[in-house]
Design an enzyme around this catalytic site. Structure first.
Site, PDB file in Angstrom:
ATOM      1  N   LYS A  53       0.843  -1.203   0.000  1.00  0.00           N
ATOM      2  CA  LYS A  53       0.000   0.000   0.000  1.00  0.00           C
ATOM      3  C   LYS A  53       0.878   1.253   0.000  1.00  0.00           C
ATOM      4  O   LYS A  53       0.646   2.192  -0.762  1.00  0.00           O
ATOM      5  CB  LYS A  53      -0.918  -0.007   1.236  1.00  0.00           C
ATOM      6  N   GLN A  97      -4.147  -1.487   9.726  1.00  0.00           N
ATOM      7  CA  GLN A  97      -4.247  -2.806   9.096  1.00  0.00           C
ATOM      8  C   GLN A  97      -4.886  -3.801  10.057  1.00  0.00           C
ATOM      9  O   GLN A  97      -4.519  -3.875  11.233  1.00  0.00           O
ATOM     10  CB  GLN A  97      -2.851  -3.277   8.652  1.00  0.00           C
ATOM     11  N   ASP A 120     -10.483   3.434   4.507  1.00  0.00           N
ATOM     12  CA  ASP A 120     -10.958   2.041   4.418  1.00  0.00           C
ATOM     13  C   ASP A 120     -12.491   1.983   4.406  1.00  0.00           C
ATOM     14  O   ASP A 120     -13.068   0.959   4.036  1.00  0.00           O
ATOM     15  CB  ASP A 120     -10.455   1.234   5.626  1.00  0.00           C
TER      16      ASP A 120
HETATM   17  N1  GUN Z   1      -7.178  -6.537   6.368  1.00  0.00           N
HETATM   18  C1  GUN Z   1      -7.656  -7.226   5.316  1.00  0.00           C
HETATM   19  N2  GUN Z   1      -8.182  -6.384   4.392  1.00  0.00           N
HETATM   20  C2  GUN Z   1      -8.031  -5.136   4.883  1.00  0.00           C
HETATM   21  C3  GUN Z   1      -8.364  -3.849   4.382  1.00  0.00           C
HETATM   22  O1  GUN Z   1      -8.932  -3.674   3.296  1.00  0.00           O
HETATM   23  N3  GUN Z   1      -8.013  -2.809   5.177  1.00  0.00           N
HETATM   24  C4  GUN Z   1      -7.412  -2.967   6.378  1.00  0.00           C
HETATM   25  N4  GUN Z   1      -7.142  -1.885   7.087  1.00  0.00           N
HETATM   26  N5  GUN Z   1      -7.091  -4.146   6.870  1.00  0.00           N
HETATM   27  C5  GUN Z   1      -7.399  -5.230   6.119  1.00  0.00           C
END
Ligand code: GUN
Length: 287
Positions: A53, A97, A120
């Protein structure tokens, strides 16, 4: 006949090119879009996701901040950092995350992120806005799936959609987005009776369960669109260590009309939509 493949890498590259142009336009106004990512603990998959990311941000001409904390960090430290990032006008998007270590109240962490920076789309206020059909940030994976369906010209109005998986991250927001496009939506999960009965009815089948190759060709309606959200690592056989989806691609592609591969399908789109949300957050600040 084998299915038409939606190439997530190609679509991502196209969208990321457009994002880089928009980021450059903002920069010319003195605003550099910035994403802050928080990682707690040593889960290897999470570490890879966060690294990807942050790298994608830099490549699109956006700034990124990455904060990594030990598995046993006091949650107060993370809450304090989120408050700091909330108050920093140079930061436009914040993500924590998931999953977080067990001693964290994940819901409280997500609620502590400013809804205006919640790229998110996991804050209750943003979940509510999506449910009411007025989203501020669309969760990245379902957002990416919608872009893939659009790019492949998959008809949505009145389509029978079956989503396998009811997570807050994928299954539930996916259902809301497709409902808003006038699909008839069924959500299946681990307690659903006769899963194949449902999946065989689907014009559009979205697999988001996290179980390797569980959707096989015999569970798919001929000509259906199959979207594979799963990212699993194979544990045995000649391909041990390689990635595979929730769909058994080899048998599914012989039955489906349109299909997404793993890797190179939904995965890259998730990051692309995170960049999109971050850029949108920055653009709102410029208004
Ligand atoms: N863990 C798995 N998918 C995601 C996501 O799209 N965002 C975040 N923050 N954590 C995740």
């Amino acid at each position: 006949m084998t299915a038409r493949i939606i190439d997530g890498n190609a679509l991502s590259a196209e969208i990321r090119g457009q994002l880089a142009e928009r980021a450059a336009a903002l920069k010319a106004k003195g605003i550099t879009p910035c994403l802050a990512a928080i990682l707690v603990g040593e889960d290897p998959a999470s570490a890879v996701y966060v690294r990807n990311k942050v790298a994608a941000c830099e490549k699109a001409g956006m700034r990124s901040i990455k904060d990594v904390y030990a598995d046993d960090v006091d949650p107060a430290v993370v809450f304090a950092r989120i408050a700091e990032l909330n108050a920093d006008p140079s930061v436009h998007g914040i993500l924590v995350q998931l999953p977080l270590p067990k001693h964290f109240d994940s819901e409280a962490v997500l609620e502590s992120i400013s809804p205006e920076k919640d790229v998110d789309g996991f804050h209750a206020e943003n979940v509510g806005a999506l449910m009411q059909g007025n989203p501020r940030f669309i969760p990245c994976t379902p957002y990416g799936v919608m872009k893939m369906l659009e790019s492949a010209n998959v008809p949505l109005k009145g389509a029978e959609v079956v989503i396998v998986g009811r997570s807050n991250i994928v299954g539930k927001p996916m259902a809301m987005l497709l409902l808003a496009k006038s699909c008839t939506v069924t959500i299946c999960h681990s307690q659903s009776k006769d899963l194949a009965f449902h999946t065989r009815r689907a014009d559009i089948l979205v697999a988001a369960v996290g179980r390797a190759k569980m959707i096989t060709g015999d569970m798919i309606k001929p000509g259906a669109t199959v979207i594979d959200v799963g990212i699993n690592r194979m544990t045995d056989g000649p391909n041990a260590g390689k990635l595979c989806g929730d769909v058994d691609f080899e048998t599914a592609k012989e039955v489906a009309g349109v299909i997404t591969p793993v890797p190179g399908g939904v995965g890259p789109m998730t990051i692309t939509m995170l960049l999109t949300n971050t850029l949108e957050a920055a653009e709102r600040c410029a208004k």
